[in-house]
Enzyme design. Structure first.
Site, PDB file in Angstrom:
ATOM      1  N   HIS A 158       0.818  -1.214   0.000  1.00  0.00           N
ATOM      2  CA  HIS A 158       0.000   0.000   0.000  1.00  0.00           C
ATOM      3  C   HIS A 158       0.853   1.267   0.000  1.00  0.00           C
ATOM      4  CE1 HIS A 158       0.508  -0.340   4.479  1.00  0.00           C
ATOM      5  NE2 HIS A 158       0.544   0.969   4.389  1.00  0.00           N
ATOM      6  N   ASP A 189       0.224  -7.635   1.279  1.00  0.00           N
ATOM      7  CA  ASP A 189       0.631  -6.249   1.507  1.00  0.00           C
ATOM      8  C   ASP A 189       2.151  -6.098   1.572  1.00  0.00           C
ATOM      9  OD1 ASP A 189       0.397  -3.566   1.808  1.00  0.00           O
ATOM     10  OD2 ASP A 189      -0.419  -3.600   3.844  1.00  0.00           O
ATOM     11  N   SER A 267       4.651   2.057   8.126  1.00  0.00           N
ATOM     12  CA  SER A 267       4.367   0.982   7.178  1.00  0.00           C
ATOM     13  C   SER A 267       5.607   0.611   6.380  1.00  0.00           C
ATOM     14  CB  SER A 267       3.268   1.403   6.204  1.00  0.00           C
ATOM     15  OG  SER A 267       2.002   1.134   6.731  1.00  0.00           O
TER      16      SER A 267
END
Length: 606
Positions: A158, A189, A267
């Protein structure tokens, strides 16, 4: 950080559609990258279904300087890294599993492994699904990544979704280097990056991957979250290890729950154990008024699967599935009715037509083992020494094309069958392959396949209850099937009377059932009759004169500034892999199409 709420008007169906990872609407699960964008979207994902115990809601943070969170929606074996040896696989990724000297807190700032963590700067240009011939305005984001050897970096998928430019910067350096995305694993992911500049890699040491941690093991999360430009370190412990909903990929894979802080920008950053080994990748957090300090890390078993898949195929092919809807067998009377003598097994309630299991499994079969591993009546299998985990974990350890042996009970008789595992075929995809949606414009009528991003962009009230129900409950009956909708009508005198039509499914063209948008384009191109007749849901009919429609097309494209009447993929020659009207004139099913719509104690897709 702000989260924009999604408006919905349908009491039951649409309200559940707003979320895909969590079962309580007030809970949010965000991806943890930072997005610099004016209108972030809510990422709540909710599990709908008959379960009384809600499934964990997950939040994902988008990716950019230090402002808003952004994330698009979406919520399917036993192999651990060896014991006391260090090995280096073909990709140059080191797995150091022997005991190492513990990293003291005081010396953490000088620890060499921190230098392998880099900051990611990404410029995103997402498609405009309502106007599929163009892109949305670009925005920027920041996240984290780390070096794994072989000239490669790992980050979250993402963080680089719809990326038009990716740059990375090392700790203590003032230079940003252009990076290239080699592969994106939507379900897990994870994204694989590389940097061509040799200067970037000078003096760089890749991280070592460690084994799956134990409960209460110390964990350190490293990355570049909002609040500053330098590297950030937070510490906590491992709270839980189980099959977890991945909000970005709308999938269920093994996940590590930790209590260390994970914030927007974290992230793609690594999580370390006390030996300085990487035990996973930070990727999402749980937000709720009732809980705090719940973050999630992608474990090294999932990372290893992604890297092995890329090594085997030269690209990411995805995690396979069995393609069956399963029900637990906790009730003794239910087991007795099915002639299951022992307290084990799960009941097959439905088999996906597109799966290989459709050839060998039937409704009413009871699956009692998977490659020799016995399945409990709650749908769990043994995990490590004293734990149990969801049966889907075994499937997620396999690769596309692997053959597995299932032990089943059919009408009281035990037998073994073999099934080939393949990625799941989604009738309404969560992500668009290639990034740009398909479209076809016929005399101002804009056709496009229904997708989750389109539903999110249009909002549920404009999509309509019937399309929402099909998107949520229907299964693909053959590979390549799509729900083709009339997105809008570009007003022109040739289509007078149809201007107000929008978001309606087109079922037939000149009496032929439509399989997908490519098939529709082929039927239109092949038409030699006087009229183009489109039949829509609710028996609505639209008719155009063929020669007048052809003559008006160029003017319509010019008036609306559209470069082409169809997307590049629709312009390619059509190949009919199914045959005339075979299997496409059946009613849609009424079973939820993914685990996201089913409670954790109800039916589950495997």
């Amino acid at each position: 950080m702000t989260v924009a709420a999604t408006t919905c008007f349908f009491a039951s169906l649409a309200s559940a559609y707003n979320s895909r990872c969590c079962s309580v609407p007030s809970h949010r699960c965000y991806l943890s990258s930072v997005s610099c964008r004016s209108a972030p979207k809510a990422i709540s994902h909710s599990n709908k279904g008959a379960s009384s115990s809600p499934k964990k809601p997950l939040k994902q943070f988008g990716g950019g300087p230090e402002e808003d969170e952004k994330r698009r929606t979406q919520s399917s074996p036993f192999k651990s890294f060896g014991a006391s040896s260090q090995r280096k696989d073909k990709k140059g990724v080191s797995f150091d599993l022997k005991e190492q000297q513990q990293v003291e807190t005081g010396s953490l700032q000088d620890a060499s492994f921190l230098n392998a963590v880099v900051k990611v700067y990404c410029t995103h240009t997402a498609p405009d699904y309502s106007l599929p011939w163009q892109k949305q305005r670009q925005y920027t984001s920041t996240g984290s990544a780390f070096m794994i050897g072989g000239g490669k970096l790992l980050t979250n998928a993402h963080c680089v979704e719809h990326a038009t430019q990716v740059k990375v910067k090392r700790r203590g350096d003032d230079t940003k280097y252009v990076a290239k995305v080699l592969a994106r694993g939507v379900e897990c992911d994870i994204a694989l990056l590389t940097v061509e500049s040799e200067e970037f890699w000078k003096g760089a040491d890749p991280l070592n991957f460690g084994r799956l941690p134990r409960l209460q093991d110390a964990v350190t999360v490293v990355g570049y979250p909002l609040g500053g430009d330098t590297i950030s370190v937070t510490k906590g412990v491992v709270s839980r290890i189980e099959v977890t909903s991945y909000a970005h990929g709308s999938s269920d894979l093994l996940g590590i729950q930790i209590d260390a802080a994970i914030n927007p920008g974290n992230s793609g950053g690594p999580a370390f154990n006390d030996q300085g080994e990487c035990i996973g990748v930070a990727f999402q957090v749980f937000r709720s008024e009732d809980v705090e300090n719940i973050g999630y890390v992608i474990p090294t078993t999932v990372v290893s699967h992604f890297l092995d898949d890329y090594e085997r195929n030269g690209k990411y092919t995805g995690f396979p599935c069995l393609g069956v809807l399963l029900q637990k067998l906790e009730n003794p009377a239910l087991r007795a009715c099915l002639k299951v003598q022992s307290n084990e097994g799960v009941l097959v309630r439905r088999v996906e037509p597109t799966s290989d299991a459709h050839k060998v499994l039937k409704e009413g079969d009871v699956i009692v083992s998977f490659d020799g591993v016995h399945i409990g009546c709650e749908g769990t299998v043994p995990f490590r020494s004293t734990e149990r985990i969801a049966f889907r974990y075994l499937i997620s350890q396999k690769f596309t094309g692997d053959v597995v042996e299932l032990g089943i009970i059919r009408a009281g008789a035990f037998k073994k069958v073999q099934v080939v595992l393949d990625p799941r075929v989604h009738l309404v995809p969560y992500h668009i392959e290639g990034g740009q949606p398909s479209y076809l414009i016929i005399s101002g009528l804009v056709f496009t396949p229904l997708s989750e991003p389109l539903i999110e962009e249009e909002c549920e009230d404009t999509i309509g209850l019937k399309l929402l129900a099909k998107a949520r409950y229907s299964l693909a009956r053959f590979k390549g099937e799509q729900i083709v909708i009339l997105s809008q009508v570009l007003a022109n005198e040739v289509n007078i009377g149809y201007e107000d039509m929008s978001n309606q499914q087109v079922l037939k063209f000149n009496g032929t059932w439509i399989k997908n948008i490519h098939h529709l384009a082929h039927l239109v191109d092949s038409c030699k009759g006087k009229y183009l007749v489109f039949e829509f849901e609710d028996n609505y009919l639209a008719v155009l004169e063929r020669e007048a429609a052809d003559a008006a097309s160029s003017c319509i494209l010019k008036d609306y500034g559209i470069p082409s009447e169809r997307s590049s993929d629709v312009s390619e020659p059509y190949i009919d892999s199914l045959g005339d009207n075979q299997a496409i004139n059946q009613d849609f099913g009424d079973i939820p199409a993914s685990n996201l719509e089913i409670g954790s104690d109800g039916l589950l897709w495997a």
